[in-house]
Motif scaffolding. Sequence first.
Motif, PDB file in Angstrom:
ATOM      1  N   PRO A  29      39.942  78.296  89.301  1.00  0.00           N
ATOM      2  CA  PRO A  29      39.294  79.420  88.614  1.00  0.00           C
ATOM      3  C   PRO A  29      38.646  80.387  89.606  1.00  0.00           C
ATOM      4  N   THR A  85      37.773  71.422  85.763  1.00  0.00           N
ATOM      5  CA  THR A  85      37.482  72.023  84.467  1.00  0.00           C
ATOM      6  C   THR A  85      38.729  72.054  83.577  1.00  0.00           C
ATOM      7  N   TYR A 220      37.963  84.092  76.214  1.00  0.00           N
ATOM      8  CA  TYR A 220      36.972  83.840  77.264  1.00  0.00           C
ATOM      9  C   TYR A 220      35.846  84.866  77.214  1.00  0.00           C
ATOM     10  N   ASP A 228      34.250  79.017  83.990  1.00  0.00           N
ATOM     11  CA  ASP A 228      35.522  78.850  84.705  1.00  0.00           C
ATOM     12  C   ASP A 228      36.560  79.828  84.158  1.00  0.00           C
ATOM     13  N   LEU A 229      36.659  80.978  84.813  1.00  0.00           N
ATOM     14  CA  LEU A 229      37.666  81.964  84.447  1.00  0.00           C
ATOM     15  C   LEU A 229      38.977  81.595  85.127  1.00  0.00           C
ATOM     16  N   LEU A 230      39.942  81.150  84.334  1.00  0.00           N
ATOM     17  CA  LEU A 230      41.236  80.759  84.871  1.00  0.00           C
ATOM     18  C   LEU A 230      42.037  81.996  85.261  1.00  0.00           C
ATOM     19  N   THR A 231      42.911  81.850  86.226  1.00  0.00           N
ATOM     20  CA  THR A 231      43.630  82.990  86.792  1.00  0.00           C
ATOM     21  C   THR A 231      45.002  83.163  86.134  1.00  0.00           C
TER      22      THR A 231
END
Length: 361
Positions: A29, A85, A220, A228-231
Amino acid sequence: MPDSSRPQVAYACSLEAQSLIGRFLQHPPVGFDARLSDQGLPYFFTPFDLLTTADDAFVKRVRGWPGYRFWNRWLRIDSCFVGTTVSEYSPLPQGVAPEDLAQWLQHECAPQRKLTIVKDVPCNSPLLSEADNRYAQALIDDCARRGFISLEGQALAYVPINFTTIDEYLARLSHSRRRNIRRKLRSREALRVEILDTGDARFNDEAWLAHLYGLYRAVYDQSEIHFDLLTPEFFSSLLRDADSNGRVFCYWHCDELIGYNLCYVEGDKLLDKYIGLNYPQALEFNLYFVSWFVNLEYAVANGLKFYVAGWTDPQVKASLGADFTLTRHLVWIRNPLLRTLGKRLRHHFEGEGQWHQEKTE
């Protein structure tokens, strides 16, 4: 050349395939520094706001202290988290004895940061084997003896598939809940459900991948907690992985994608991982509720024993008939004085256990 997304480690307490943990390490993330220890234990460094998991009353009190807007940045600490996460539980390497792992955590891992959190250690989980639960409890006990603060963690929602029809499942709920759910499920009649396997050729379309990621970002962005910002790279790698037993449930109204749900079939379980929603249409079609029952139907039709629904929205999931299993977080504060203070304030960072107890009484 070996696939680095599939670490060759046998994990205790892991519901997911190794590939998902590997993708987390490859494409962590935003703002995460993800690593794998020599024993095969995943962990990551990232700044962490101490008030993120505190109870509302305590947060309100702290924000009312004099000069909060000047010193609140001190509450954001560069921390070490053990686990990932993307996994329901912290995946623990089976080849390392719990006491040896606890020693490594205390003497090798924890000194690297001011705060270390071993996240989501299961407590007698019905989703795990007896051996896995023994391993987890031994780690909790040994870390507690070493001075780690043991906190009640989150409540993981799951549904045992001990019914053969949705009507049988609904019959277990109260009359008012059944009526409310049936009303919301009427919108399903206007939707077309399409189930794609991960690795499907359609996931080679870069524009469609970008659209799917945008729907994840929409969920989100409206969430209360942003951790946790996923890419996009992480999502693309998941959706293109034909060997991961992933299922993408797509919900269409005419030619418009209203939302989707990425799940995984692992053993006898359907693991619900990520959802993307097209607002406001997803709300108008009650997609959260519709997808819940589509997933249950899939689990029944495929002879699975559990639907694992994740951590978020426990009250809503309880209203939909979910059961819950609790975890513990093992916390090490490097400063001894602050560690003592942390033990005194620990109750402000617990709460889902109490909520779960009240629900079951």
